[in-house]
Design a protein around this motif. Structure first.
Motif, PDB file in Angstrom:
ATOM      1  N   GLU A 128     -21.052  23.981  -5.848  1.00 44.07           N
ATOM      2  CA  GLU A 128     -21.339  25.414  -5.767  1.00 44.07           C
ATOM      3  C   GLU A 128     -22.685  25.673  -5.096  1.00 44.07           C
ATOM      4  O   GLU A 128     -22.806  26.590  -4.281  1.00 44.07           O
ATOM      5  N   ALA A 129     -23.693  24.861  -5.403  1.00 41.39           N
ATOM      6  CA  ALA A 129     -25.007  25.017  -4.765  1.00 41.39           C
ATOM      7  C   ALA A 129     -24.896  24.770  -3.257  1.00 41.39           C
ATOM      8  O   ALA A 129     -25.495  25.503  -2.450  1.00 41.39           O
ATOM      9  N   HIS A 130     -24.144  23.747  -2.876  1.00 39.76           N
ATOM     10  CA  HIS A 130     -23.942  23.442  -1.458  1.00 39.76           C
ATOM     11  C   HIS A 130     -23.301  24.624  -0.741  1.00 39.76           C
ATOM     12  O   HIS A 130     -23.769  25.050   0.325  1.00 39.76           O
ATOM     13  N   TRP A 131     -22.244  25.185  -1.307  1.00 36.33           N
ATOM     14  CA  TRP A 131     -21.559  26.290  -0.659  1.00 36.33           C
ATOM     15  C   TRP A 131     -22.399  27.560  -0.644  1.00 36.33           C
ATOM     16  O   TRP A 131     -22.340  28.328   0.322  1.00 36.33           O
ATOM     17  N   ARG A 132     -23.202  27.802  -1.674  1.00 33.32           N
ATOM     18  CA  ARG A 132     -24.119  28.949  -1.635  1.00 33.32           C
ATOM     19  C   ARG A 132     -25.085  28.803  -0.465  1.00 33.32           C
ATOM     20  O   ARG A 132     -25.337  29.747   0.274  1.00 33.32           O
ATOM     21  N   ARG A 133     -25.626  27.592  -0.315  1.00 30.15           N
ATOM     22  CA  ARG A 133     -26.601  27.328   0.757  1.00 30.15           C
ATOM     23  C   ARG A 133     -25.969  27.488   2.135  1.00 30.15           C
ATOM     24  O   ARG A 133     -26.501  28.168   3.001  1.00 30.15           O
ATOM     25  N   ILE A 134     -24.822  26.881   2.362  1.00 32.77           N
ATOM     26  CA  ILE A 134     -24.243  26.947   3.706  1.00 32.77           C
ATOM     27  C   ILE A 134     -23.678  28.330   4.015  1.00 32.77           C
ATOM     28  O   ILE A 134     -23.689  28.748   5.177  1.00 32.77           O
ATOM     29  N   ARG A 135     -23.229  29.057   3.006  1.00 30.98           N
ATOM     30  CA  ARG A 135     -22.737  30.415   3.267  1.00 30.98           C
ATOM     31  C   ARG A 135     -23.877  31.362   3.613  1.00 30.98           C
ATOM     32  O   ARG A 135     -23.657  32.380   4.267  1.00 30.98           O
ATOM     33  N   ALA A 136     -25.085  31.016   3.207  1.00 30.71           N
ATOM     34  CA  ALA A 136     -26.260  31.838   3.530  1.00 30.71           C
ATOM     35  C   ALA A 136     -26.874  31.436   4.874  1.00 30.71           C
ATOM     36  O   ALA A 136     -27.776  32.104   5.368  1.00 30.71           O
ATOM     37  N   ALA A 148     -12.344  10.522   4.136  1.00 31.96           N
ATOM     38  CA  ALA A 148     -13.464  11.236   4.763  1.00 31.96           C
ATOM     39  C   ALA A 148     -14.728  10.381   4.738  1.00 31.96           C
ATOM     40  O   ALA A 148     -15.533  10.427   5.650  1.00 31.96           O
ATOM     41  N   ALA A 149     -14.898   9.623   3.672  1.00 28.44           N
ATOM     42  CA  ALA A 149     -15.974   8.637   3.504  1.00 28.44           C
ATOM     43  C   ALA A 149     -17.353   9.259   3.319  1.00 28.44           C
ATOM     44  O   ALA A 149     -18.025   8.984   2.340  1.00 28.44           O
ATOM     45  N   PHE A 150     -17.792  10.081   4.254  1.00 26.90           N
ATOM     46  CA  PHE A 150     -19.153  10.615   4.222  1.00 26.90           C
ATOM     47  C   PHE A 150     -19.156  11.989   3.560  1.00 26.90           C
ATOM     48  O   PHE A 150     -19.113  13.014   4.221  1.00 26.90           O
ATOM     49  N   GLY A 151     -19.204  11.985   2.254  1.00 31.24           N
ATOM     50  CA  GLY A 151     -19.214  13.225   1.491  1.00 31.24           C
ATOM     51  C   GLY A 151     -20.303  13.180   0.440  1.00 31.24           C
ATOM     52  O   GLY A 151     -21.194  12.328   0.495  1.00 31.24           O
ATOM     53  N   PRO A 152     -20.226  14.073  -0.517  1.00 30.69           N
ATOM     54  CA  PRO A 152     -21.257  14.116  -1.559  1.00 30.69           C
ATOM     55  C   PRO A 152     -21.239  12.864  -2.434  1.00 30.69           C
ATOM     56  O   PRO A 152     -20.213  12.179  -2.543  1.00 30.69           O
ATOM     57  N   LYS A 153     -22.371  12.606  -3.048  1.00 31.53           N
ATOM     58  CA  LYS A 153     -22.496  11.430  -3.913  1.00 31.53           C
ATOM     59  C   LYS A 153     -21.481  11.479  -5.048  1.00 31.53           C
ATOM     60  O   LYS A 153     -20.851  10.480  -5.372  1.00 31.53           O
ATOM     61  N   ASP A 154     -21.316  12.643  -5.651  1.00 34.93           N
ATOM     62  CA  ASP A 154     -20.359  12.813  -6.741  1.00 34.93           C
ATOM     63  C   ASP A 154     -19.483  14.027  -6.445  1.00 34.93           C
ATOM     64  O   ASP A 154     -19.863  15.160  -6.742  1.00 34.93           O
ATOM     65  N   PRO A 155     -18.316  13.835  -5.837  1.00 34.58           N
ATOM     66  CA  PRO A 155     -17.463  14.967  -5.476  1.00 34.58           C
ATOM     67  C   PRO A 155     -17.042  15.819  -6.677  1.00 34.58           C
ATOM     68  O   PRO A 155     -16.710  16.991  -6.507  1.00 34.58           O
ATOM     69  N   ALA A 156     -17.062  15.259  -7.874  1.00 33.72           N
ATOM     70  CA  ALA A 156     -16.650  15.993  -9.069  1.00 33.72           C
ATOM     71  C   ALA A 156     -17.772  16.843  -9.658  1.00 33.72           C
ATOM     72  O   ALA A 156     -17.545  17.557 -10.638  1.00 33.72           O
ATOM     73  N   SER A 214     -12.856  33.432  -3.381  1.00 35.40           N
ATOM     74  CA  SER A 214     -11.634  32.879  -3.973  1.00 35.40           C
ATOM     75  C   SER A 214     -11.191  31.568  -3.324  1.00 35.40           C
ATOM     76  O   SER A 214     -10.357  30.852  -3.880  1.00 35.40           O
ATOM     77  N   ASP A 215     -11.773  31.235  -2.171  1.00 33.72           N
ATOM     78  CA  ASP A 215     -11.441  29.971  -1.509  1.00 33.72           C
ATOM     79  C   ASP A 215     -12.123  28.785  -2.181  1.00 33.72           C
ATOM     80  O   ASP A 215     -11.633  27.651  -2.098  1.00 33.72           O
ATOM     81  N   LEU A 216     -13.266  29.023  -2.790  1.00 33.66           N
ATOM     82  CA  LEU A 216     -14.078  27.915  -3.281  1.00 33.66           C
ATOM     83  C   LEU A 216     -13.384  27.044  -4.326  1.00 33.66           C
ATOM     84  O   LEU A 216     -13.474  25.808  -4.237  1.00 33.66           O
ATOM     85  N   PRO A 217     -12.672  27.600  -5.308  1.00 33.47           N
ATOM     86  CA  PRO A 217     -11.956  26.708  -6.235  1.00 33.47           C
ATOM     87  C   PRO A 217     -10.910  25.844  -5.531  1.00 33.47           C
ATOM     88  O   PRO A 217     -10.687  24.687  -5.912  1.00 33.47           O
ATOM     89  N   VAL A 218     -10.282  26.376  -4.498  1.00 37.35           N
ATOM     90  CA  VAL A 218      -9.299  25.603  -3.731  1.00 37.35           C
ATOM     91  C   VAL A 218     -10.011  24.472  -2.995  1.00 37.35           C
ATOM     92  O   VAL A 218      -9.570  23.320  -3.011  1.00 37.35           O
ATOM     93  N   PHE A 219     -11.153  24.781  -2.341  1.00 38.39           N
ATOM     94  CA  PHE A 219     -11.924  23.753  -1.649  1.00 38.39           C
ATOM     95  C   PHE A 219     -12.354  22.657  -2.616  1.00 38.39           C
ATOM     96  O   PHE A 219     -12.280  21.474  -2.292  1.00 38.39           O
ATOM     97  N   PHE A 220     -12.805  23.058  -3.802  1.00 36.75           N
ATOM     98  CA  PHE A 220     -13.259  22.065  -4.774  1.00 36.75           C
ATOM     99  C   PHE A 220     -12.117  21.121  -5.143  1.00 36.75           C
ATOM    100  O   PHE A 220     -12.285  19.904  -5.169  1.00 36.75           O
ATOM    101  N   ARG A 221     -10.941  21.677  -5.404  1.00 36.41           N
ATOM    102  CA  ARG A 221      -9.780  20.838  -5.731  1.00 36.41           C
ATOM    103  C   ARG A 221      -9.467  19.894  -4.573  1.00 36.41           C
ATOM    104  O   ARG A 221      -9.238  18.701  -4.776  1.00 36.41           O
ATOM    105  N   GLN A 222      -9.468  20.420  -3.349  1.00 31.19           N
ATOM    106  CA  GLN A 222      -9.154  19.601  -2.182  1.00 31.19           C
ATOM    107  C   GLN A 222     -10.189  18.485  -1.988  1.00 31.19           C
ATOM    108  O   GLN A 222      -9.837  17.365  -1.644  1.00 31.19           O
ATOM    109  N   MET A 223     -11.449  18.821  -2.202  1.00 30.49           N
ATOM    110  CA  MET A 223     -12.531  17.876  -1.918  1.00 30.49           C
ATOM    111  C   MET A 223     -12.789  16.888  -3.053  1.00 30.49           C
ATOM    112  O   MET A 223     -13.704  16.069  -2.954  1.00 30.49           O
TER     113      MET A 223
END
Length: 156
Positions: A43-51, A29-37, A11-20
């Motif tokens: 979702e793929a990034h968070w699946r990978r890092i949560r694993a 922050a400058a150094f983030g994903p190529k396309d934050p939207a 349930s945190d992930l939609p909040v993180f997406f809105r924030q990011m």
């Protein structure tokens, strides 16, 4: 305001997406994903890092989800990162969250990086004991340009 960390929940992930995807935060922050939207990439990034074995935490302020904090990377090269919702900037949330994260992860050294003009993040890192150890230049997706970056180290 009570600042706490807990494990990341779905349930945190939609909040993180809105924030990011906040344009002001992305630029700072400058150094983030190529396309934050790009929701699929997020979702793929968070699946990978949560694993992964990385330490990932949700930052709570008085029980509300206000960001995330993590320690990631290979032993001896591990870095800290955090993202705090813009409405909470300048209120001590990032400093308290990072201190709590550092208490959970006793290994040292730890590293951090910040855009050289991100005075707020540099101040948070310095309050938590990080010291500048190098300067670099890198392409910042959040700025669409190469910018100066500060590398910081926490030894103890």
């Amino acid at each position: 305001m009570e600042i706490a960390l807990r494990s990341v929940e779905d349930s945190d992930l939609p909040v993180f997406f809105r924030q990011m995807t906040d344009p002001t935060a992305v630029r700072m922050a400058a150094f983030g994903p190529k396309d934050p939207a790009d929701r699929a990439a997020f979702e793929a990034h968070w699946r990978r890092i949560r694993a992964s074995p990385d330490v990932l935490r949700t930052v709570l302020a008085d029980g509300a989800v206000v960001g995330s904090a993590a320690v990631y990377g290979e032993p001896g090269e591990r870095e800290v990162t955090y993202w705090i919702e813009r409405a909470y900037w300048g209120r001590g949330v990032a400093t308290a969250a990072l201190r709590a994260l550092l208490a959970e992860v006793p290994e040292r050294p730890l590293y951090a990086r910040a855009a050289a003009d991100n005075a707020g993040s540099l101040r948070v890192l310095e309050k938590c004991g990080f010291r500048e150890s190098a300067r670099a230049r890198g392409f910042a997706n959040g700025r669409g340009a190469e910018i100066d970056e500060v590398v910081l180290t926490l030894e103890e």
